[in-house]
Design a protein around this motif. Structure first.
Motif, PDB file in Angstrom:
ATOM      1  N   LYS A  82       1.059  -0.718   0.451  1.00  0.00           N
ATOM      2  CA  LYS A  82       0.177  -0.194  -0.215  1.00  0.00           C
ATOM      3  C   LYS A  82       0.855   1.501  -0.071  1.00  0.00           C
ATOM      4  O   LYS A  82       0.692   2.325  -0.232  1.00  0.00           O
ATOM      5  CB  LYS A  82      -0.997  -0.279   0.837  1.00  0.00           C
ATOM      6  CG  LYS A  82      -1.848  -1.016   1.049  1.00  0.00           C
ATOM      7  CD  LYS A  82      -2.882  -1.158   2.265  1.00  0.00           C
ATOM      8  CE  LYS A  82      -4.341  -1.960   2.378  1.00  0.00           C
ATOM      9  NZ  LYS A  82      -4.427  -2.164   3.856  1.00  0.00           N
ATOM     10  N   TYR A  83       1.679   1.044   0.742  1.00  0.00           N
ATOM     11  CA  TYR A  83       3.634   2.382   1.086  1.00  0.00           C
ATOM     12  C   TYR A  83       3.358   2.753  -0.008  1.00  0.00           C
ATOM     13  O   TYR A  83       3.808   3.913  -0.876  1.00  0.00           O
ATOM     14  CB  TYR A  83       3.952   2.199   1.318  1.00  0.00           C
ATOM     15  CG  TYR A  83       4.844   3.071   1.432  1.00  0.00           C
ATOM     16  CD1 TYR A  83       4.805   4.249   2.783  1.00  0.00           C
ATOM     17  CD2 TYR A  83       5.947   3.573   1.263  1.00  0.00           C
ATOM     18  CE1 TYR A  83       5.410   4.929   2.834  1.00  0.00           C
ATOM     19  CE2 TYR A  83       7.327   3.835   1.179  1.00  0.00           C
ATOM     20  CZ  TYR A  83       6.441   5.335   1.581  1.00  0.00           C
ATOM     21  OH  TYR A  83       7.252   6.103   2.197  1.00  0.00           O
ATOM     22  N   ALA A  84       4.090   1.984  -1.722  1.00  0.00           N
ATOM     23  CA  ALA A  84       4.183   1.732  -2.805  1.00  0.00           C
ATOM     24  C   ALA A  84       3.603   2.183  -3.516  1.00  0.00           C
ATOM     25  O   ALA A  84       3.318   3.141  -4.250  1.00  0.00           O
ATOM     26  CB  ALA A  84       5.302   0.691  -3.096  1.00  0.00           C
ATOM     27  N   SER A  85       1.913   1.507  -4.024  1.00  0.00           N
ATOM     28  CA  SER A  85       0.775   1.947  -4.333  1.00  0.00           C
ATOM     29  C   SER A  85       0.329   2.592  -4.557  1.00  0.00           C
ATOM     30  O   SER A  85       0.292   3.375  -5.505  1.00  0.00           O
ATOM     31  CB  SER A  85       0.086   0.214  -4.780  1.00  0.00           C
ATOM     32  OG  SER A  85       1.439  -0.788  -4.068  1.00  0.00           O
ATOM     33  N   ASN A  86       0.316   3.051  -2.873  1.00  0.00           N
ATOM     34  CA  ASN A  86      -0.716   4.154  -2.822  1.00  0.00           C
ATOM     35  C   ASN A  86       0.074   5.907  -2.682  1.00  0.00           C
ATOM     36  O   ASN A  86      -1.013   6.817  -2.761  1.00  0.00           O
ATOM     37  CB  ASN A  86      -1.610   3.647  -2.067  1.00  0.00           C
ATOM     38  CG  ASN A  86      -2.849   2.906  -2.367  1.00  0.00           C
ATOM     39  OD1 ASN A  86      -2.543   2.676  -3.266  1.00  0.00           O
ATOM     40  ND2 ASN A  86      -2.902   2.348  -0.841  1.00  0.00           N
ATOM     41  N   LYS A  87       1.225   5.723  -2.212  1.00  0.00           N
ATOM     42  CA  LYS A  87       1.679   6.889  -1.984  1.00  0.00           C
ATOM     43  C   LYS A  87       3.094   6.977  -2.944  1.00  0.00           C
ATOM     44  O   LYS A  87       3.315   8.030  -3.448  1.00  0.00           O
ATOM     45  CB  LYS A  87       2.430   6.959  -0.250  1.00  0.00           C
ATOM     46  CG  LYS A  87       2.664   7.892   0.261  1.00  0.00           C
ATOM     47  CD  LYS A  87       3.389   7.956   1.704  1.00  0.00           C
ATOM     48  CE  LYS A  87       3.702   9.288   2.298  1.00  0.00           C
ATOM     49  NZ  LYS A  87       4.827  10.431   1.888  1.00  0.00           N
ATOM     50  N   GLU A  88       4.349   6.065  -2.756  1.00  0.00           N
ATOM     51  CA  GLU A  88       5.048   6.560  -3.737  1.00  0.00           C
ATOM     52  C   GLU A  88       4.662   6.794  -4.684  1.00  0.00           C
ATOM     53  O   GLU A  88       5.265   7.436  -5.900  1.00  0.00           O
ATOM     54  CB  GLU A  88       6.323   5.471  -3.073  1.00  0.00           C
ATOM     55  CG  GLU A  88       7.222   5.344  -2.487  1.00  0.00           C
ATOM     56  CD  GLU A  88       8.391   4.156  -2.062  1.00  0.00           C
ATOM     57  OE1 GLU A  88       9.477   4.508  -1.986  1.00  0.00           O
ATOM     58  OE2 GLU A  88       7.908   3.356  -2.446  1.00  0.00           O
ATOM     59  N   TYR A  89       4.354   5.810  -5.757  1.00  0.00           N
ATOM     60  CA  TYR A  89       4.230   5.801  -6.758  1.00  0.00           C
ATOM     61  C   TYR A  89       3.674   6.566  -7.402  1.00  0.00           C
ATOM     62  O   TYR A  89       4.024   7.424  -8.467  1.00  0.00           O
ATOM     63  CB  TYR A  89       3.317   4.431  -6.984  1.00  0.00           C
ATOM     64  CG  TYR A  89       3.771   4.279  -9.045  1.00  0.00           C
ATOM     65  CD1 TYR A  89       4.410   3.731  -9.740  1.00  0.00           C
ATOM     66  CD2 TYR A  89       2.228   4.885  -9.845  1.00  0.00           C
ATOM     67  CE1 TYR A  89       4.757   3.946 -11.322  1.00  0.00           C
ATOM     68  CE2 TYR A  89       2.164   4.747 -11.202  1.00  0.00           C
ATOM     69  CZ  TYR A  89       3.922   4.251 -11.431  1.00  0.00           C
ATOM     70  OH  TYR A  89       3.047   4.170 -13.303  1.00  0.00           O
ATOM     71  N   PRO A  90       2.183   7.615  -7.002  1.00  0.00           N
ATOM     72  CA  PRO A  90       1.726   7.997  -7.430  1.00  0.00           C
ATOM     73  C   PRO A  90       2.393   9.633  -6.963  1.00  0.00           C
ATOM     74  O   PRO A  90       2.678  10.532  -7.904  1.00  0.00           O
ATOM     75  CB  PRO A  90       0.092   8.673  -6.529  1.00  0.00           C
ATOM     76  CG  PRO A  90      -0.054   6.675  -6.203  1.00  0.00           C
ATOM     77  CD  PRO A  90       1.659   6.718  -5.478  1.00  0.00           C
ATOM     78  N   GLU A  91       3.310   9.856  -6.073  1.00  0.00           N
ATOM     79  CA  GLU A  91       3.900  10.872  -6.190  1.00  0.00           C
ATOM     80  C   GLU A  91       5.281  11.022  -6.908  1.00  0.00           C
ATOM     81  O   GLU A  91       5.015  12.032  -7.618  1.00  0.00           O
ATOM     82  CB  GLU A  91       3.998  10.849  -4.825  1.00  0.00           C
ATOM     83  CG  GLU A  91       3.995  11.372  -3.857  1.00  0.00           C
ATOM     84  CD  GLU A  91       3.466  11.229  -2.076  1.00  0.00           C
ATOM     85  OE1 GLU A  91       5.190  11.378  -1.688  1.00  0.00           O
ATOM     86  OE2 GLU A  91       2.939  11.517  -1.193  1.00  0.00           O
ATOM     87  N   TYR A  92       5.767   9.948  -7.315  1.00  0.00           N
ATOM     88  CA  TYR A  92       7.362  10.248  -7.956  1.00  0.00           C
ATOM     89  C   TYR A  92       6.489  10.474  -9.691  1.00  0.00           C
ATOM     90  O   TYR A  92       6.755  11.044 -10.347  1.00  0.00           O
ATOM     91  CB  TYR A  92       7.848   8.798  -8.031  1.00  0.00           C
ATOM     92  CG  TYR A  92       8.700   9.054  -7.100  1.00  0.00           C
ATOM     93  CD1 TYR A  92       9.930   9.920  -6.820  1.00  0.00           C
ATOM     94  CD2 TYR A  92       8.572   7.615  -5.924  1.00  0.00           C
ATOM     95  CE1 TYR A  92      10.873   9.389  -5.911  1.00  0.00           C
ATOM     96  CE2 TYR A  92       9.360   8.067  -4.908  1.00  0.00           C
ATOM     97  CZ  TYR A  92      10.736   8.776  -5.144  1.00  0.00           C
ATOM     98  OH  TYR A  92      11.511   8.706  -3.883  1.00  0.00           O
ATOM     99  N   LYS A  93       5.256   9.527 -10.027  1.00  0.00           N
ATOM    100  CA  LYS A  93       4.808   9.584 -11.713  1.00  0.00           C
ATOM    101  C   LYS A  93       4.417  11.175 -11.478  1.00  0.00           C
ATOM    102  O   LYS A  93       4.294  11.800 -12.371  1.00  0.00           O
ATOM    103  CB  LYS A  93       3.574   8.694 -11.588  1.00  0.00           C
ATOM    104  CG  LYS A  93       2.976   8.882 -12.503  1.00  0.00           C
ATOM    105  CD  LYS A  93       3.453   8.001 -13.200  1.00  0.00           C
ATOM    106  CE  LYS A  93       2.821   7.701 -15.391  1.00  0.00           C
ATOM    107  NZ  LYS A  93       3.612   7.368 -15.673  1.00  0.00           N
ATOM    108  N   ALA A  94       3.126  11.883 -10.405  1.00  0.00           N
ATOM    109  CA  ALA A  94       3.643  12.983 -10.094  1.00  0.00           C
ATOM    110  C   ALA A  94       4.368  14.256 -10.829  1.00  0.00           C
ATOM    111  O   ALA A  94       4.568  15.229 -11.240  1.00  0.00           O
ATOM    112  CB  ALA A  94       2.045  13.067  -9.120  1.00  0.00           C
TER     113      ALA A  94
END
Length: 441
Positions: free
Chosen positions: A407-419
């Motif tokens: 959840k940390y990687a999928s819901n927080k890390e990935y969206p933030e780096y993607k944005a």
């Protein structure tokens, strides 16, 4: 409308004006030839300065400029059959050839990366630019330019340390006047020696050119052999981040032991890859997570290499799957390598997600590759949920602990780096078709 300009002619200028008018007809007749000769002299002089006078500084040239101006010739390229009366004999004077300019090539600021040499030794990917073709294996060769065409030469490249390679030689025909050419022969590296290069050390490479009369020019270049664990991932603006996939070792014998232990967790009844549903795929990854957690895997932030990165070259120390198994330590890249190795072994497709300062894992939950989850592998040693769970609920606690990292990687890390437009996803399946894994000891 054209505006005409009128100028007064002073008395002292009469004589000059009369002279010009007197010869104007002949000047007009000669002007085209004068301009042509001047342009030809300028062009020839510029070419001479660029070729015989000296090379453009290759370190300051962008890859786009390289691809536009440089022709790369590889070993095995058919040499033209040129009649003897059309060739240009190399001119030898005072220990050098004077009608062809040359210098040794040693890419990566005079450093050799064994991980790159091994992983790209038989690279079969579609490389559509000259720069990548010039570095994709040894990155050692010759740089030529001349104002003459069809200059035959014999060449040699030799390592002072024979354990790396002995000597390689052949013939080369410089073909086109004014064309800058990089000749990049295949170097017969001893892959076993490179694979055991655990520390960095100096090495001398000797480059030689001969003519048919036996005249020889020799240049020795001191280079630096990097550790097998040093992974180059950027050189100038060219990215080599796909080389991280070379550290994934899906055929390592330790994997079978880990998979057997995964079955003992009772989280799954079989190692089945994509033969079940999405939940079954996730539970297989969770079972592997539990095994590695119980083995005491620890996060290690060590990423530095034997030499510091520069503005031109960026590299990082990476543990192979084999290294991580022996040390029970992994940084963000290492942990991603470990999981990608295990998942590839059971035919679950993995992705390495790279940012400017981090790396984490992605894995597809079905064979269709229509759904993907991300995993923060540095959370592998976390135990807050597990430690609080009673014995009867330990397995559920392991799954919850695992899902916390998902959840940390999928819901927080990935969206933030993607944005932030700060991530690159390296599809391991795709690059495994081109990049071979490093050997394990």
């Amino acid at each position: 409308m054209q505006i005409k300009q009128f100028h007064l002619v002073r008395p002292k200028q009469y004589l000059l004006l009369a002279t010009i008018l007197l010869f104007s007809s002949s000047l007009r007749a000669q002007l085209p030839k004068v301009l042509k000769d001047a342009n030809e002299a300028l062009r020839t002089g510029t070419e001479t300065m660029r070729s015989i006078g000296g090379f453009i500084d290759a370190t300051k040239r962008t890859t786009e400029q390289f691809n536009k101006n440089v022709k790369v010739v590889k070993s095995g390229t058919p040499q033209p059959s040129v009649p003897a009366d059309q060739t240009t004999k190399p001119k030898f004077k005072k220990g050098d050839f004077t009608n062809i300019k040359w210098e040794p090539i040693a890419y990566f600021d005079g450093q050799i990366f064994p991980s790159m040499v091994i992983s790209m030794a038989d690279y079969r990917g579609n490389i559509d630019n000259a720069f990548m073709n010039s570095v994709k294996s040894s990155a050692l060769g010759f740089r030529f330019i001349s104002n003459n065409s069809y200059i035959p030469l014999k060449w040699e490249i030799e390592s002072s340390d024979k354990s790396y390679f002995d000597k390689v030689s052949g013939d080369f025909m410089f073909q086109q006047a004014g064309q800058e050419v990089y000749f990049m022969p295949n170097i017969p590296w001893n892959m076993s020696t490179l694979a055991k290069q655990v520390s960095s050390s100096p090495i001398n490479i000797i480059f030689r050119l001969y003519d048919e009369d036996g005249n020889k020019v020799e240049r020795s270049v001191p280079l630096f052999m990097r550790s097998i664990n040093d992974c180059i991932y950027r050189y100038h603006e060219q990215k080599f981040d796909f080389l991280f996939t070379a550290f994934i070792q899906e055929q390592h014998p330790e994997i079978d032991k880990i998979l057997k232990d995964a079955l003992k967790t009772k989280l799954i009844s079989a190692i089945s890859g994509y033969q079940g549903d999405d939940v079954n795929t996730i539970l297989q990854v969770a079972a592997i997570w539990k095994v590695l957690h119980d083995r005491g895997f620890q996060y290690s932030s060590v990423t530095t290499t034997s030499t510091n990165s520069t503005n031109n070259l960026v590299s990082q120390a990476v543990r192979t799957f084999d290294n991580s198994m022996k040390t029970n330590q992994a940084n963000c890249v290492d942990g991603t390598v470990v999981f990608a190795s295990l998942l590839r072994a059971i035919h679950i497709s993995a992705v390495m997600v790279l940012t400017h300062d981090h790396c984490f894992l992605g894995f597809y939950t079905s064979k269709k590759k229509d759904k993907i989850l991300y995993l923060e592998t540095t959370m592998l040693s976390s135990s807050d949920i597990i430690d609080k769970a009673p014995p009867a609920k330990k397995n559920q606690a392991y799954v919850d602990q695992f899902m916390q990292a998902v959840k940390y990687a999928s819901n927080k890390e990935y969206p933030e780096y993607k944005a932030a437009n700060d991530l690159v996803e390296i599809d391991v399946d795709y690059y495994r078709s081109f990049v071979r894994p490093l050997p394990f000891q």
